[in-house]
Motif scaffolding. Structure first.
Motif, PDB file in Angstrom:
ATOM      1  N   ASN A   1      29.046  22.504  38.423  1.00 22.59           N
ATOM      2  CA  ASN A   1      30.426  22.970  38.471  1.00 22.59           C
ATOM      3  C   ASN A   1      30.848  23.639  37.171  1.00 22.59           C
ATOM      4  O   ASN A   1      31.607  24.596  37.176  1.00 22.59           O
ATOM      5  N   VAL A   2      30.377  23.143  36.026  1.00 26.09           N
ATOM      6  CA  VAL A   2      30.742  23.723  34.737  1.00 26.09           C
ATOM      7  C   VAL A   2      30.195  25.137  34.611  1.00 26.09           C
ATOM      8  O   VAL A   2      30.867  26.036  34.120  1.00 26.09           O
ATOM      9  N   SER A   3      28.984  25.370  35.084  1.00 24.55           N
ATOM     10  CA  SER A   3      28.358  26.677  34.908  1.00 24.55           C
ATOM     11  C   SER A   3      28.634  27.636  36.063  1.00 24.55           C
ATOM     12  O   SER A   3      28.295  28.799  35.987  1.00 24.55           O
ATOM     13  N   ALA A   4      29.231  27.151  37.132  1.00 25.33           N
ATOM     14  CA  ALA A   4      29.478  28.004  38.293  1.00 25.33           C
ATOM     15  C   ALA A   4      30.587  29.011  37.990  1.00 25.33           C
ATOM     16  O   ALA A   4      31.575  28.693  37.343  1.00 25.33           O
ATOM     17  N   GLN A   5      30.394  30.229  38.475  1.00 26.42           N
ATOM     18  CA  GLN A   5      31.397  31.262  38.299  1.00 26.42           C
ATOM     19  C   GLN A   5      32.372  31.241  39.465  1.00 26.42           C
ATOM     20  O   GLN A   5      31.991  30.953  40.593  1.00 26.42           O
ATOM     21  N   THR A   6      33.616  31.599  39.164  1.00 23.66           N
ATOM     22  CA  THR A   6      34.574  31.781  40.243  1.00 23.66           C
ATOM     23  C   THR A   6      34.231  33.081  40.967  1.00 23.66           C
ATOM     24  O   THR A   6      33.433  33.891  40.479  1.00 23.66           O
ATOM     25  N   LYS A   7      34.871  33.298  42.096  1.00 23.61           N
ATOM     26  CA  LYS A   7      34.650  34.518  42.865  1.00 23.61           C
ATOM     27  C   LYS A   7      35.016  35.750  42.027  1.00 23.61           C
ATOM     28  O   LYS A   7      34.283  36.744  42.022  1.00 23.61           O
ATOM     29  N   ASP A   8      36.134  35.688  41.313  1.00 28.58           N
ATOM     30  CA  ASP A   8      36.544  36.823  40.475  1.00 28.58           C
ATOM     31  C   ASP A   8      35.591  37.035  39.296  1.00 28.58           C
ATOM     32  O   ASP A   8      35.257  38.170  38.957  1.00 28.58           O
ATOM     33  N   GLU A   9      35.150  35.956  38.665  1.00 32.36           N
ATOM     34  CA  GLU A   9      34.195  36.095  37.556  1.00 32.36           C
ATOM     35  C   GLU A   9      32.904  36.753  38.030  1.00 32.36           C
ATOM     36  O   GLU A   9      32.347  37.605  37.336  1.00 32.36           O
ATOM     37  N   LYS A  10      32.443  36.372  39.204  1.00 34.54           N
ATOM     38  CA  LYS A  10      31.231  36.979  39.778  1.00 34.54           C
ATOM     39  C   LYS A  10      31.468  38.462  40.056  1.00 34.54           C
ATOM     40  O   LYS A  10      30.620  39.304  39.757  1.00 34.54           O
ATOM     41  N   ALA A  11      32.628  38.796  40.611  1.00 31.85           N
ATOM     42  CA  ALA A  11      32.947  40.198  40.905  1.00 31.85           C
ATOM     43  C   ALA A  11      33.038  41.022  39.619  1.00 31.85           C
ATOM     44  O   ALA A  11      32.571  42.167  39.573  1.00 31.85           O
ATOM     45  N   VAL A  12      33.591  40.445  38.564  1.00 33.24           N
ATOM     46  CA  VAL A  12      33.661  41.142  37.268  1.00 33.24           C
ATOM     47  C   VAL A  12      32.259  41.324  36.703  1.00 33.24           C
ATOM     48  O   VAL A  12      31.914  42.407  36.215  1.00 33.24           O
ATOM     49  N   ALA A  13      31.432  40.288  36.766  1.00 39.47           N
ATOM     50  CA  ALA A  13      30.046  40.397  36.288  1.00 39.47           C
ATOM     51  C   ALA A  13      29.304  41.498  37.047  1.00 39.47           C
ATOM     52  O   ALA A  13      28.548  42.276  36.443  1.00 39.47           O
ATOM     53  N   ASP A  14      29.534  41.584  38.339  1.00 42.85           N
ATOM     54  CA  ASP A  14      28.916  42.643  39.140  1.00 42.85           C
ATOM     55  C   ASP A  14      29.417  44.022  38.702  1.00 42.85           C
ATOM     56  O   ASP A  14      28.643  44.981  38.640  1.00 42.85           O
ATOM     57  N   ALA A  15      30.715  44.127  38.398  1.00 43.86           N
ATOM     58  CA  ALA A  15      31.279  45.401  37.934  1.00 43.86           C
ATOM     59  C   ALA A  15      30.682  45.801  36.585  1.00 43.86           C
ATOM     60  O   ALA A  15      30.367  46.978  36.356  1.00 43.86           O
ATOM     61  N   VAL A  16      30.497  44.838  35.699  1.00 44.03           N
ATOM     62  CA  VAL A  16      29.869  45.116  34.397  1.00 44.03           C
ATOM     63  C   VAL A  16      28.454  45.645  34.609  1.00 44.03           C
ATOM     64  O   VAL A  16      28.040  46.622  33.980  1.00 44.03           O
ATOM     65  N   GLU A  17      27.712  45.030  35.507  1.00 44.33           N
ATOM     66  CA  GLU A  17      26.344  45.467  35.797  1.00 44.33           C
ATOM     67  C   GLU A  17      26.338  46.869  36.418  1.00 44.33           C
ATOM     68  O   GLU A  17      25.487  47.706  36.081  1.00 44.33           O
ATOM     69  N   THR A  18      27.288  47.149  37.283  1.00 45.26           N
ATOM     70  CA  THR A  18      27.404  48.489  37.869  1.00 45.26           C
ATOM     71  C   THR A  18      27.685  49.518  36.780  1.00 45.26           C
ATOM     72  O   THR A  18      27.074  50.599  36.758  1.00 45.26           O
ATOM     73  N   LEU A  19      28.570  49.176  35.844  1.00 39.25           N
ATOM     74  CA  LEU A  19      28.870  50.070  34.724  1.00 39.25           C
ATOM     75  C   LEU A  19      27.624  50.302  33.873  1.00 39.25           C
ATOM     76  O   LEU A  19      27.304  51.437  33.501  1.00 39.25           O
TER      77      LEU A  19
END
Length: 146
Positions: free
Chosen positions: A18-36
């Motif tokens: 639970n501590v290391s799990a990303q929220t849905k928004d954090e995952k979406a932001v991480a995906d956007a960073v990778e797309t960039l």
């Protein structure tokens, strides 16, 4: 005793997950960073334009500032040519419709007239949720002191 040990291990595993799990928004932001990141390496104009807001302010470690149009032009015309980009030590903080991303960027570049060189920067990105998608609003780079 064995059951107690198993229970403690199970609780510990659940807590760490639970501590290391990303929220849905954090995952979406991480995906956007990778797309960039991928779009900057491939100089993909359509993706760069779609993932950035019109109000983008893009700050270089030299102090130079670019708007969206200049940022996209410089990536796609080779003025800022990334051969590769590696991101490490990334943190993501989401506050409502805004996300703050920090990471270390290591890259090999071959900008027009400057020849190949290695770049290491600390980056701050500000993302805003717009129409349900995360878009880059601001970026600032600082040189890593060796």
């Amino acid at each position: 005793m064995f059951k107690r040990l198993l229970a403690i291990m199970a609780i510990s595993a659940f807590t760490l997950t639970n501590v290391s799990a990303q929220t849905k928004d954090e995952k979406a932001v991480a995906d956007a960073v990778e797309t960039l990141r991928k779009a900057m390496v491939s100089a993909d104009k359509a993706t760069l334009e779609s993932i950035t807001l019109d109000q983008l302010t893009y700050g270089h470690s030299s102090g130079k500032l670019e708007d969206k149009k200049t940022f996209v032009e410089n990536i796609t015309n080779g003025n800022s040519h990334f051969l590769d980009i590696t991101l490490t030590d990334q943190t993501i903080t989401v506050v409502k419709e805004t996300a703050i991303v920090r990471h270390k960027l290591s890259a090999n570049t071959d900008d027009k007239g400057k020849g190949p060189r290695k770049v290491e920067l600390y980056i701050l990105l500000v993302w805003q949720k717009n129409g349900g998608k995360w878009k880059l609003l601001a970026r600032q780079a600082v040189k890593v002191n060796s």
